[in-house]
Design an enzyme around this catalytic site. Structure first.
Site, PDB file in Angstrom:
ATOM      1  N   GLY A   1      -7.278  -2.917  -2.561  1.00 26.03           N
ATOM      2  CA  GLY A   1      -5.871  -3.730  -2.645  1.00 26.03           C
ATOM      3  C   GLY A   1      -6.048  -5.192  -1.810  1.00 26.03           C
TER       4      GLY A   1
ATOM      5  N   ARG B   1      -9.164  -2.274  -9.237  1.00 28.12           N
ATOM      6  CA  ARG B   1     -10.182  -1.041  -9.021  1.00 28.12           C
ATOM      7  C   ARG B   1     -10.812  -0.546 -10.320  1.00 28.12           C
ATOM      8  NH1 ARG B   1      -7.485   0.255  -4.168  1.00 28.12           N
ATOM      9  NH2 ARG B   1      -5.460  -0.373  -4.076  1.00 28.12           N
TER      10      ARG B   1
ATOM     11  N   ASP C   1     -12.457   0.591   2.514  1.00 30.65           N
ATOM     12  CA  ASP C   1     -13.775   1.682   2.503  1.00 30.65           C
ATOM     13  C   ASP C   1     -14.090   2.062   1.088  1.00 30.65           C
ATOM     14  OD1 ASP C   1     -11.127   2.712   1.809  1.00 30.65           O
ATOM     15  OD2 ASP C   1     -11.765   4.641   2.782  1.00 30.65           O
TER      16      ASP C   1
ATOM     17  N   THR D   1      -7.748  -5.345   4.554  1.00 35.29           N
ATOM     18  CA  THR D   1      -6.785  -4.526   4.128  1.00 35.29           C
ATOM     19  C   THR D   1      -5.637  -4.295   5.129  1.00 35.29           C
ATOM     20  OG1 THR D   1      -6.574  -2.003   4.172  1.00 35.29           O
ATOM     21  CG2 THR D   1      -8.348  -2.732   5.414  1.00 35.29           C
TER      22      THR D   1
ATOM     23  N   ASP E   1      -4.027  -2.016   5.904  1.00 30.69           N
ATOM     24  CA  ASP E   1      -3.949  -0.868   6.783  1.00 30.69           C
ATOM     25  C   ASP E   1      -4.553  -0.787   8.243  1.00 30.69           C
ATOM     26  OD1 ASP E   1      -2.554   0.065   4.448  1.00 30.69           O
ATOM     27  OD2 ASP E   1      -4.329   0.896   3.593  1.00 30.69           O
TER      28      ASP E   1
ATOM     29  N   ASP F   1      -7.414   0.311   9.009  1.00 29.41           N
ATOM     30  CA  ASP F   1      -7.867   1.856   9.171  1.00 29.41           C
ATOM     31  C   ASP F   1      -9.664   1.764   9.075  1.00 29.41           C
ATOM     32  OD1 ASP F   1      -8.189   0.957   6.289  1.00 29.41           O
ATOM     33  OD2 ASP F   1      -7.302   3.108   5.609  1.00 29.41           O
TER      34      ASP F   1
ATOM     35  N   ARG G   1      -1.374   3.944   4.531  1.00 25.08           N
ATOM     36  CA  ARG G   1      -1.896   5.173   3.971  1.00 25.08           C
ATOM     37  C   ARG G   1      -1.934   6.134   4.760  1.00 25.08           C
ATOM     38  NH1 ARG G   1      -6.682   3.558  -0.033  1.00 25.08           N
ATOM     39  NH2 ARG G   1      -7.645   2.749   1.920  1.00 25.08           N
TER      40      ARG G   1
HETATM   41  P1  ATP Z   1      -7.939  -0.389  -0.107  1.00 22.29           P
HETATM   42  O1  ATP Z   1      -8.426  -0.091   1.445  1.00 22.29           O
HETATM   43  O2  ATP Z   1      -7.168  -1.587  -0.248  1.00 22.29           O
HETATM   44  O3  ATP Z   1      -7.506   0.469  -1.002  1.00 22.29           O
HETATM   45  P2  ATP Z   1     -10.616   0.081  -1.010  1.00 22.29           P
HETATM   46  O4  ATP Z   1     -11.751  -0.976  -1.210  1.00 22.29           O
HETATM   47  O5  ATP Z   1     -10.674   1.078  -0.366  1.00 22.29           O
HETATM   48  O6  ATP Z   1      -9.309  -1.041  -0.808  1.00 22.29           O
HETATM   49  P3  ATP Z   1     -10.656   1.413  -3.494  1.00 22.29           P
HETATM   50  O7  ATP Z   1      -9.839   1.641  -4.666  1.00 22.29           O
HETATM   51  O8  ATP Z   1     -10.760   2.713  -2.920  1.00 22.29           O
HETATM   52  O9  ATP Z   1     -10.182   0.466  -2.497  1.00 22.29           O
HETATM   53  O10 ATP Z   1     -12.366   1.035  -4.039  1.00 22.29           O
HETATM   54  C1  ATP Z   1     -12.419  -0.199  -4.786  1.00 22.29           C
HETATM   55  C2  ATP Z   1     -13.274  -0.089  -5.822  1.00 22.29           C
HETATM   56  O11 ATP Z   1     -14.621   0.239  -5.098  1.00 22.29           O
HETATM   57  C3  ATP Z   1     -12.916   1.001  -6.839  1.00 22.29           C
HETATM   58  O12 ATP Z   1     -12.029   0.749  -7.884  1.00 22.29           O
HETATM   59  C4  ATP Z   1     -14.324   1.472  -7.181  1.00 22.29           C
HETATM   60  O13 ATP Z   1     -14.701   0.643  -8.427  1.00 22.29           O
HETATM   61  C5  ATP Z   1     -15.390   1.417  -5.911  1.00 22.29           C
HETATM   62  N1  ATP Z   1     -15.767   2.476  -5.399  1.00 22.29           N
HETATM   63  C6  ATP Z   1     -14.761   3.311  -4.602  1.00 22.29           C
HETATM   64  N2  ATP Z   1     -15.261   4.397  -4.180  1.00 22.29           N
HETATM   65  C7  ATP Z   1     -16.472   4.452  -4.852  1.00 22.29           C
HETATM   66  C8  ATP Z   1     -17.760   5.274  -4.822  1.00 22.29           C
HETATM   67  N3  ATP Z   1     -17.891   6.412  -4.168  1.00 22.29           N
HETATM   68  N4  ATP Z   1     -18.611   4.920  -5.612  1.00 22.29           N
HETATM   69  C9  ATP Z   1     -18.774   3.907  -6.187  1.00 22.29           C
HETATM   70  N5  ATP Z   1     -17.771   3.107  -6.298  1.00 22.29           N
HETATM   71  C10 ATP Z   1     -16.760   3.441  -5.530  1.00 22.29           C
END
Ligand code: ATP
Length: 323
Positions: free
Chosen positions: A11, A72, A103, A126, A128, A130, A172
């Site tokens: 995000g 994503r 994360d 982020t 959040d 978190d 979240r």
């Molecule tokens: P936000 O906290 O804003 O949601 P985020 O980094 O947690 O940000 P995610 O959508 O969870 O957002 O992760 C971003 C991208 O990271 C995912 O679209 C995916 O491509 C990759 N990703 C997330 N988890 C994994 C995983 N376990 N293994 C490989 N790639 C991952």
């Protein structure tokens, strides 16, 4: 290390641009070449990668969103997708990465290292807040300010019409935005996922407030609260206490947008700087964090554990001051 890549992922959050700017300029100042990777892991897989110069990051410190875009990518969750991403990085001669994200993005970076040896350092982007190991994430302060500005406006109409506004905020499964913004705007109640929510207790509080001639109220509900959210809280209140004209406001994505606060711009600048300095000194699989006045490097596996606690002192203050 001669050439690094930088990308934003997950995000978007206000301040990501300030972090990109800081990382690019720190890299250039230290004799590194920098490439921008568009749309996170998606652009890494598609080879959407361009060199960045200092002028490419001019005039962005004040802008919300991310000039590198974010996305994503389900393909990156597969070994094949990650192999394509690694091949592209190797093709461009990119030896290290700065990932501004949450994360999930850090999890992805850890797997990329395990499978292909590509070293990544993270900056927590982020709203959040978190991520464990940092007092604040990039975008959190701005989001809290956005909520406060919106709720101040709701207060005006609430006071004029004897209304009760139930305001749902993002976060979240965490209540950081709700707690901080709730205190800042003097909410009558703050419902967060980290503590049990007693709707009966809330209704009792509203009754007591009404009997003290408090004829308008604001209740902040975190989107991850066990009540189920603002509509559920509003329904329960309406059924049990009919004095108020109850209204629901879901603030939604406005919380992600807007010009970053001065606090977030400085935090993002520090983190972008520290991320590149960290990469240069051989750090990887760690997230840059700020604890008090210190910049720290927190291992990804700790940062993403979702065990960051809400400040108990603030919870106590919120409870005392809302009576
Ligand atoms: P936000 O906290 O804003 O949601 P985020 O980094 O947690 O940000 P995610 O959508 O969870 O957002 O992760 C971003 C991208 O990271 C995912 O679209 C995916 O491509 C990759 N990703 C997330 N988890 C994994 C995983 N376990 N293994 C490989 N790639 C991952």
């Amino acid at each position: 290390m001669k050439r690094i890549g930088i990308f934003t992922s997950g995000g978007d959050a206000p301040g990501m641009n300030a972090c990109i700017r800081a990382a690019v300029r720190t890299a250039l100042a230290n004799g590194l070449e920098v490439y921008g990777i568009y749309r996170g892991y998606l652009g890494m897989i598609e080879g959407d990668i361009v060199p960045l110069q200092s002028s490419d990051v001019s005039n962005i410190i004040q802008r919300g969103g991310t000039i590198l875009k974010t996305a994503r990518s389900d393909e990156f969750r597969t070994p094949e997708g990650r192999s394509k991403a690694a091949e592209n990085l190797k093709k461009f001669g990119i030896e290290g990465l700065v990932c501004i994200g949450g994360d999930g993005s850090f999890k992805g970076a850890s797997v990329l290292y395990e499978e292909h040896g590509i070293k990544t350092i993270g900056a927590p982007g982020t709203i959040d807040n978190d991520l464990y190991g940092t007092d604040s994430t990039i975008g959190y302060d701005t989001a809290v300010n956005t909520v406060v500005e919106a709720v101040d406006k709701l207060r005006d109409t609430a006071a004029s019409h004897n209304r009760l506004f139930i305001v749902e905020v993002m976060g979240r499964d965490a209540g950081f935005i709700a707690l901080r913004s709730g205190i800042a705007c003097g909410a009558e109640a703050i419902l967060v996922p980290e503590t049990p929510t007693y709707i009966d207790g809330l209704i009792q509080k509203l009754r007591e407030g009404w009997s003290r001639k408090k004829h308008s109220s604001i209740v902040i509900v975190a989107e991850g609260d066990e009540s189920g959210g603002a509509y559920q809280v509003a329904d329960a209140v309406k059924k049990n206490f009919d004095k108020y004209d109850v209204r629901v406001t879901i603030l939604g994505h406005i919380q992600r947008g807007g010009s970053p606060s001065a606090y977030d711009r400085v935090l993002a600048s520090e983190m972008g700087y520290a991320a590149v300095k960290g990469l240069i000194s051989g750090k990887y699989n760690v997230m840059v964090g700020r604890q008090g006045r210190e910049i720290v490097y927190v291992p990804f596996e700790k940062a993403i554990k979702h065990n960051k606690e809400l400040n108990k002192y603030l919870l106590e203050i919120a409870e005392t001051l809302s009576r």
